[in-house]
Design a protein around this motif. Sequence first.
Motif, PDB file in Angstrom:
ATOM      1  N   GLN A   1       0.822  -1.203   0.000  1.00 58.75           N
ATOM      2  CA  GLN A   1       0.000   0.000   0.000  1.00 58.75           C
ATOM      3  C   GLN A   1       0.857   1.254   0.000  1.00 58.75           C
ATOM      4  O   GLN A   1       0.582   2.222  -0.726  1.00 58.75           O
ATOM      5  CB  GLN A   1      -0.924  -0.027   1.220  1.00 58.75           C
ATOM      6  N   ALA A   2       1.926   1.254   0.791  1.00 56.00           N
ATOM      7  CA  ALA A   2       2.802   2.412   0.822  1.00 56.00           C
ATOM      8  C   ALA A   2       3.499   2.595  -0.523  1.00 56.00           C
ATOM      9  O   ALA A   2       3.656   3.731  -1.016  1.00 56.00           O
ATOM     10  CB  ALA A   2       3.830   2.262   1.942  1.00 56.00           C
TER      11      ALA A   2
ATOM     12  N   ALA B   1      -5.419   5.375   4.680  1.00 51.59           N
ATOM     13  CA  ALA B   1      -6.470   4.882   5.581  1.00 51.59           C
ATOM     14  C   ALA B   1      -6.374   3.371   5.742  1.00 51.59           C
ATOM     15  O   ALA B   1      -6.548   2.837   6.850  1.00 51.59           O
ATOM     16  CB  ALA B   1      -7.837   5.285   5.042  1.00 51.59           C
ATOM     17  N   ALA B   2      -6.098   2.683   4.628  1.00 50.10           N
ATOM     18  CA  ALA B   2      -5.955   1.225   4.710  1.00 50.10           C
ATOM     19  C   ALA B   2      -4.739   0.840   5.549  1.00 50.10           C
ATOM     20  O   ALA B   2      -4.781  -0.130   6.317  1.00 50.10           O
ATOM     21  CB  ALA B   2      -5.832   0.635   3.295  1.00 50.10           C
TER      22      ALA B   2
ATOM     23  N   ARG C   1      -3.500  -1.112  12.795  1.00 48.82           N
ATOM     24  CA  ARG C   1      -4.262  -1.163  14.046  1.00 48.82           C
ATOM     25  C   ARG C   1      -4.733  -2.593  14.323  1.00 48.82           C
ATOM     26  O   ARG C   1      -4.625  -3.087  15.451  1.00 48.82           O
ATOM     27  CB  ARG C   1      -5.446  -0.212  13.976  1.00 48.82           C
ATOM     28  N   ASP C   2      -5.262  -3.260  13.283  1.00 47.19           N
ATOM     29  CA  ASP C   2      -5.712  -4.646  13.464  1.00 47.19           C
ATOM     30  C   ASP C   2      -4.538  -5.558  13.799  1.00 47.19           C
ATOM     31  O   ASP C   2      -4.663  -6.466  14.643  1.00 47.19           O
ATOM     32  CB  ASP C   2      -6.412  -5.136  12.200  1.00 47.19           C
TER      33      ASP C   2
ATOM     34  N   VAL D   1      -6.577  -5.533   0.710  1.00 44.23           N
ATOM     35  CA  VAL D   1      -5.760  -6.000  -0.399  1.00 44.23           C
ATOM     36  C   VAL D   1      -6.000  -5.136  -1.635  1.00 44.23           C
ATOM     37  O   VAL D   1      -5.059  -4.776  -2.355  1.00 44.23           O
ATOM     38  CB  VAL D   1      -6.075  -7.482  -0.686  1.00 44.23           C
ATOM     39  N   ARG D   2      -7.267  -4.789  -1.868  1.00 49.89           N
ATOM     40  CA  ARG D   2      -7.565  -3.937  -3.031  1.00 49.89           C
ATOM     41  C   ARG D   2      -6.974  -2.543  -2.848  1.00 49.89           C
ATOM     42  O   ARG D   2      -6.587  -1.888  -3.820  1.00 49.89           O
ATOM     43  CB  ARG D   2      -9.078  -3.860  -3.228  1.00 49.89           C
ATOM     44  N   ALA D   3      -6.904  -2.100  -1.586  1.00 47.86           N
ATOM     45  CA  ALA D   3      -6.329  -0.774  -1.336  1.00 47.86           C
ATOM     46  C   ALA D   3      -4.855  -0.733  -1.679  1.00 47.86           C
ATOM     47  O   ALA D   3      -4.294   0.337  -1.918  1.00 47.86           O
ATOM     48  CB  ALA D   3      -6.540  -0.379   0.126  1.00 47.86           C
ATOM     49  N   ALA D   4      -4.207  -1.904  -1.682  1.00 48.46           N
ATOM     50  CA  ALA D   4      -2.803  -1.960  -2.070  1.00 48.46           C
ATOM     51  C   ALA D   4      -2.628  -1.891  -3.577  1.00 48.46           C
ATOM     52  O   ALA D   4      -1.497  -1.878  -4.071  1.00 48.46           O
ATOM     53  CB  ALA D   4      -2.167  -3.241  -1.538  1.00 48.46           C
TER      54      ALA D   4
END
Length: 388
Positions: free
Chosen positions: A205-206, A225-226, A232-233, A273-276
Amino acid sequence: MPFFLLSSVLVGLATGAASVPVADVPGQLAAYALALPCAALVGLSPPVRPLSVAAVRALGGVAADRLADTPARSPSARRRAAGWFTLHTGLGALVSGATLAVPPATVVLVATPFSAAVRGSGLGWPLGSPWLGPVAGLLLLTVPVGAAAGAGRVLARCAPVLLGPSPADRLAAAEERAERLAVRNRLARELHDAVGHALSAVTLQAGAARRVLDHDPGFVREALAAIETTTRDAVAELDAVLGTLREDAEDAGPERRAPAPTLAALPTLLAHVRAAGAEVAAHLPEDLEGLPASASREAYRIVQEGLSNALRYAALDLPIRLDVTRRDEELTITLTNAVPGPARRGRTGGRGLRGMAERAALLGGTVEAGPCADGWRVAARLPLRGAR
């Protein structure tokens, strides 16, 4: 001493006296012989073995792995522990008797040539020259020393035989070691799957956000945000696993641990995963919450690890397909992703694939992973019958 005092009273009552006189050698021997069965009865008590083992380790120099720490439960173990306690008590009585009697006798023998009162009382050296008394007294001092050394050797040799673990004790110890190993493996799988997936997802993601930072700020915001949610999780799951490690095994029941994610959390995982930047096509059952909890937890971890591997080894622009299907009493998971040629040849398995296989095996299922026509394929079969 308590056993001997009791037996002395019993022998004395049998002979018409309150107790056995000290000068009555046959009576003293009878009291000693009667004290041994009394000690054997006490030795049948289960706590006698761990107490005896503690004494042997402190005084006998016997290796710890040759002794059993647990109380004697089986009849054979109790009989062996009673035999040890009787032998220990009997030899201890002889050594303590010699230790109490020899020093005063030595003093009298040494004083024989120097004290007329000793010679006149008949307690001194009775044969030949009175100067032989000190020699005999000094030789007499070797009796308690030799008795203690001999008793120590006998007890050290007998301790592993009489206080050693029985087959049942060895089986219980093996089961305990296997249980500890299973707990360690489970915690290792949880750490690998939770933290490993989070690090892989955050890295991708990064990286995706960095590449589009100048011309797609909306995607960057979603990626950040992701990343925040994923970390956090992951921290929450890491805290749960570390909390389990800090607790005693007996107290760390399932109700005290933070709940592990199930297939109900799969949409959130797919969103991360999609956010990545990965393209994921998923076909999921309508009722993800209606599955047995244990099967749902293991299935989630299998999907999570499969997606982590796909993100790690495949390019983001290559599609990933996930199919989760429930048929009767079986849950099947199929994860397929396109893989570049070099990456496909390099994927030979590791901790992740082994962890997925171990999770499936807990439910009596299987996991198969390997190259296929579309790239790389992971197929898991999880029986639901009997799962809770």
